[in-house]
Design an enzyme around this catalytic site. Structure first.
Site, PDB file in Angstrom:
ATOM      1  N   HIS A  86      14.134  -3.170  -3.629  1.00 14.84           N
ATOM      2  CA  HIS A  86      13.479  -4.429  -3.281  1.00 14.84           C
ATOM      3  C   HIS A  86      14.281  -5.589  -3.866  1.00 14.84           C
ATOM      4  O   HIS A  86      14.848  -5.468  -4.948  1.00 14.84           O
ATOM      5  CB  HIS A  86      12.061  -4.456  -3.878  1.00 14.84           C
ATOM      6  CG  HIS A  86      11.408  -5.807  -3.803  1.00 14.84           C
ATOM      7  ND1 HIS A  86      10.790  -6.270  -2.661  1.00 14.84           N
ATOM      8  CD2 HIS A  86      11.304  -6.817  -4.710  1.00 14.84           C
ATOM      9  CE1 HIS A  86      10.325  -7.493  -2.879  1.00 14.84           C
ATOM     10  NE2 HIS A  86      10.626  -7.848  -4.113  1.00 14.84           N
TER      11      HIS A  86
ATOM     12  N   GLU B 249       6.743 -12.296  -8.624  1.00 12.09           N
ATOM     13  CA  GLU B 249       6.947 -10.848  -8.739  1.00 12.09           C
ATOM     14  C   GLU B 249       7.365 -10.460 -10.161  1.00 12.09           C
ATOM     15  O   GLU B 249       6.939  -9.408 -10.666  1.00 12.09           O
ATOM     16  CB  GLU B 249       7.999 -10.403  -7.720  1.00 12.09           C
ATOM     17  CG  GLU B 249       7.481 -10.518  -6.286  1.00 12.09           C
ATOM     18  CD  GLU B 249       8.546 -10.371  -5.212  1.00 12.09           C
ATOM     19  OE1 GLU B 249       8.188 -10.477  -4.017  1.00 12.09           O
ATOM     20  OE2 GLU B 249       9.736 -10.152  -5.546  1.00 12.09           O
TER      21      GLU B 249
ATOM     22  N   TYR C 169       2.388  -5.930  -2.268  1.00 11.35           N
ATOM     23  CA  TYR C 169       2.779  -6.142  -0.868  1.00 11.35           C
ATOM     24  C   TYR C 169       1.671  -6.783  -0.039  1.00 11.35           C
ATOM     25  O   TYR C 169       1.667  -6.643   1.196  1.00 11.35           O
ATOM     26  CB  TYR C 169       3.246  -4.829  -0.248  1.00 11.35           C
ATOM     27  CG  TYR C 169       4.648  -4.428  -0.676  1.00 11.35           C
ATOM     28  CD1 TYR C 169       5.770  -5.138  -0.226  1.00 11.35           C
ATOM     29  CD2 TYR C 169       4.857  -3.357  -1.528  1.00 11.35           C
ATOM     30  CE1 TYR C 169       7.051  -4.780  -0.611  1.00 11.35           C
ATOM     31  CE2 TYR C 169       6.149  -2.991  -1.920  1.00 11.35           C
ATOM     32  CZ  TYR C 169       7.237  -3.706  -1.450  1.00 11.35           C
ATOM     33  OH  TYR C 169       8.508  -3.358  -1.823  1.00 11.35           O
TER      34      TYR C 169
ATOM     35  N   ASN D  97      13.686   2.361   1.701  1.00 14.40           N
ATOM     36  CA  ASN D  97      14.980   1.688   1.780  1.00 14.40           C
ATOM     37  C   ASN D  97      15.590   1.335   0.418  1.00 14.40           C
ATOM     38  O   ASN D  97      16.282   0.344   0.276  1.00 14.40           O
ATOM     39  CB  ASN D  97      14.894   0.469   2.707  1.00 14.40           C
ATOM     40  CG  ASN D  97      13.915  -0.576   2.216  1.00 14.40           C
ATOM     41  OD1 ASN D  97      13.282  -0.396   1.186  1.00 14.40           O
ATOM     42  ND2 ASN D  97      13.809  -1.679   2.944  1.00 14.40           N
TER      43      ASN D  97
ATOM     44  N   LYS E 256      13.346   1.675  -5.654  1.00 15.37           N
ATOM     45  CA  LYS E 256      12.142   2.274  -5.066  1.00 15.37           C
ATOM     46  C   LYS E 256      12.096   3.802  -5.270  1.00 15.37           C
ATOM     47  O   LYS E 256      13.111   4.413  -5.601  1.00 15.37           O
ATOM     48  CB  LYS E 256      12.085   1.900  -3.581  1.00 15.37           C
ATOM     49  CG  LYS E 256      11.933   0.388  -3.343  1.00 15.37           C
ATOM     50  CD  LYS E 256      11.756   0.096  -1.853  1.00 15.37           C
ATOM     51  CE  LYS E 256      11.546  -1.384  -1.591  1.00 15.37           C
ATOM     52  NZ  LYS E 256      11.288  -1.652  -0.154  1.00 15.37           N
TER      53      LYS E 256
END
Ligand code: UDP
Ligand code: MG
Length: 140
Positions: free
Chosen positions: A117, A128, A51, A114, A11
């Site tokens: 993913h 995805e 998302y 965070n 990320k």
């Protein structure tokens, strides 16, 4: 039966903070093989689409803004029992709750930023992966 592939994104926070190399090393050392990889950036529209399941959650707007704030590294990874094994490697969503040694514990900033993913099911791993990669971009 569990599948042998999962999908990941390093990320924006982790890329920005220079953790890409260390995270890829952790992934490969844990026995995953990279079968596709892309350094790219999500538009807010694309991040919102990725998302979409979290559309109604209070953190959705912030998540979309954050995920489109800078470059990411998207990849498809191969290993036996890939989805579960990778979720174990990255740790809990909240880095403060993630186990010692996990990628989120080591590199994440916060529950939103965070670091990484990981797909939560074989079905989502396939969806995805197809979101980012065409068949020609995946190498056996
Ligand atoms: N997220 C957030 N606040 C929360 C929960 C999640 O900002 O309270 C973000 C975080 O970046 C997380 C993503 O939304 O990785 C997707 O949430 P999910 O519950 O699917 O967590 P994950 O599967 O990534 O562990
Ligand atoms: Mg999830």
């Amino acid at each position: 039966m569990s599948g042998k592939r999962t999908f990941t994104m390093i990320k924006p926070d982790a890329v920005q903070n220079g953790h890409t190399g260390a995270i890829l090393n952790d992934i490969i050392t844990d026995g995953f093989r990279v079968v596709a990889m892309k350094y790219t950036r999500l538009t807010p529209e694309k991040a919102g689409e990725f998302y979409a399941v979290h559309r109604e959650r209070p953190f959705y707007r912030e998540l979309v803004e954050y995920m489109s704030s800078g470059p990411i590294v998207a990849a498809i990874l191969e290993k036996e029992n890939a989805v579960e094994s990778f979720r174990k490697l990255i740790g809990a969503t909240d880095p403060q709750k993630a186990e010692e040694g996990t990628i989120r514990r080591k590199y994440a900033q916060s529950i939103a930023a965070n670091a990484i993913h990981g797909s939560d099911s074989d079905e989502n791993a396939a969806i995805e992966s197809a979101f980012f990669f065409s068949k020609l971009e995946i190498f056996e």
